[in-house]
Motif scaffolding. Sequence first.
Motif, PDB file in Angstrom:
ATOM      1  N   TRP A  89      67.959 -30.794  40.300  1.00  0.00           N
ATOM      2  CA  TRP A  89      68.409 -29.714  39.415  1.00  0.00           C
ATOM      3  C   TRP A  89      69.929 -29.695  39.339  1.00  0.00           C
ATOM      4  O   TRP A  89      70.621 -30.060  40.291  1.00  0.00           O
ATOM      5  CB  TRP A  89      67.948 -28.360  39.946  1.00  0.00           C
ATOM      6  CG  TRP A  89      66.489 -28.090  39.846  1.00  0.00           C
ATOM      7  CD1 TRP A  89      65.795 -27.667  38.748  1.00  0.00           C
ATOM      8  CD2 TRP A  89      65.513 -28.188  40.893  1.00  0.00           C
ATOM      9  NE1 TRP A  89      64.465 -27.498  39.048  1.00  0.00           N
ATOM     10  CE2 TRP A  89      64.261 -27.805  40.360  1.00  0.00           C
ATOM     11  CE3 TRP A  89      65.582 -28.553  42.244  1.00  0.00           C
ATOM     12  CZ2 TRP A  89      63.104 -27.785  41.111  1.00  0.00           C
ATOM     13  CZ3 TRP A  89      64.427 -28.537  42.997  1.00  0.00           C
ATOM     14  CH2 TRP A  89      63.205 -28.162  42.434  1.00  0.00           C
ATOM     15  N   GLY A 102      67.910 -30.581  34.581  1.00  0.00           N
ATOM     16  CA  GLY A 102      67.074 -31.172  35.612  1.00  0.00           C
ATOM     17  C   GLY A 102      66.563 -32.516  35.134  1.00  0.00           C
ATOM     18  O   GLY A 102      66.462 -32.754  33.923  1.00  0.00           O
ATOM     19  N   TRP A 194      65.249 -23.265  36.364  1.00  0.00           N
ATOM     20  CA  TRP A 194      64.945 -24.302  37.366  1.00  0.00           C
ATOM     21  C   TRP A 194      63.455 -24.303  37.684  1.00  0.00           C
ATOM     22  O   TRP A 194      62.860 -25.367  37.871  1.00  0.00           O
ATOM     23  CB  TRP A 194      65.794 -24.083  38.617  1.00  0.00           C
ATOM     24  CG  TRP A 194      67.199 -24.604  38.492  1.00  0.00           C
ATOM     25  CD1 TRP A 194      67.834 -24.988  37.347  1.00  0.00           C
ATOM     26  CD2 TRP A 194      68.138 -24.797  39.550  1.00  0.00           C
ATOM     27  NE1 TRP A 194      69.111 -25.408  37.631  1.00  0.00           N
ATOM     28  CE2 TRP A 194      69.329 -25.299  38.968  1.00  0.00           C
ATOM     29  CE3 TRP A 194      68.108 -24.576  40.929  1.00  0.00           C
ATOM     30  CZ2 TRP A 194      70.461 -25.598  39.726  1.00  0.00           C
ATOM     31  CZ3 TRP A 194      69.236 -24.870  41.684  1.00  0.00           C
ATOM     32  CH2 TRP A 194      70.401 -25.381  41.096  1.00  0.00           C
ATOM     33  N   ARG A 198      60.604 -27.346  37.183  1.00  0.00           N
ATOM     34  CA  ARG A 198      60.015 -27.868  38.429  1.00  0.00           C
ATOM     35  C   ARG A 198      58.967 -28.949  38.177  1.00  0.00           C
ATOM     36  O   ARG A 198      58.936 -29.957  38.897  1.00  0.00           O
ATOM     37  CB  ARG A 198      59.423 -26.731  39.264  1.00  0.00           C
ATOM     38  CG  ARG A 198      59.058 -27.168  40.679  1.00  0.00           C
ATOM     39  CD  ARG A 198      58.316 -26.072  41.433  1.00  0.00           C
ATOM     40  NE  ARG A 198      59.133 -24.889  41.639  1.00  0.00           N
ATOM     41  CZ  ARG A 198      60.018 -24.746  42.632  1.00  0.00           C
ATOM     42  NH1 ARG A 198      60.207 -25.732  43.482  1.00  0.00           N
ATOM     43  NH2 ARG A 198      60.703 -23.633  42.756  1.00  0.00           N
ATOM     44  N   VAL A 201      60.903 -32.160  37.645  1.00  0.00           N
ATOM     45  CA  VAL A 201      61.566 -32.590  38.876  1.00  0.00           C
ATOM     46  C   VAL A 201      60.542 -33.096  39.884  1.00  0.00           C
ATOM     47  O   VAL A 201      60.751 -34.121  40.548  1.00  0.00           O
ATOM     48  CB  VAL A 201      62.412 -31.440  39.452  1.00  0.00           C
ATOM     49  CG1 VAL A 201      62.960 -31.804  40.823  1.00  0.00           C
ATOM     50  CG2 VAL A 201      63.568 -31.094  38.504  1.00  0.00           C
TER      51      VAL A 201
END
Length: 210
Positions: A89, A102, A194, A198, A201
């Motif tokens: 991130w 990200g 963020w 997720r 990521v």
Amino acid sequence: MEFTGFPTAALDFYDDLEVDNTKSFWEAHKHVYAESVRAPMVALTDALAAEFGTAKVFRPYRDVRFAKDKTPYKTHQGAFVAVGPASGWYVEVAAPGVRVGGGVYEASGERLAALREAMADDKAGPALERILRDLERSGFEISGQRLKTVPRGYDKDHPRIELLRMRTVLAGRSYGFEPFVHTPELLDRVRQDWRRMRPLVNWLAEHVTG
């Protein structure tokens, strides 16, 4: 230190630095950088650390050894939370305001091979397509370095050929200089975005190795 937002002085600092990127300007205004840029960034990332991990708050100095542009200072302040090789991130403050991101910002050699193998996989590849599609629908911009040609070893008619052309995969959103970037509300905005990133990521952390 409790995060209360980035003061207007942070954006003004980078406005001025873009005009006068010199050691003399920096020395005269480094207290503004310390108090209005770095300290709030550390406070922001510290507040996010329990959920996302410890951030690296980048140094303000540019590496000019091999650059044509010899200006000594970065015109933005970034921070990065890594969850895998070159992936995680990101949050940044600069003259245009604040933005979040990200993804994976560098892939080559074994790392790129692993990324493409996962993209080509009939389970992992469609999962990544769904993740990116959902992020776009949520207002994120999807970007990254792309090949103009077909990657070696893959057929031009591959059902995910556009995905396979991507050498990096990034999602991002700019808040600009909306009023909330100067308030504690920014912490909640970054946290929420963020969290939205997720799945991307996590996908990269699972599949991009090397």
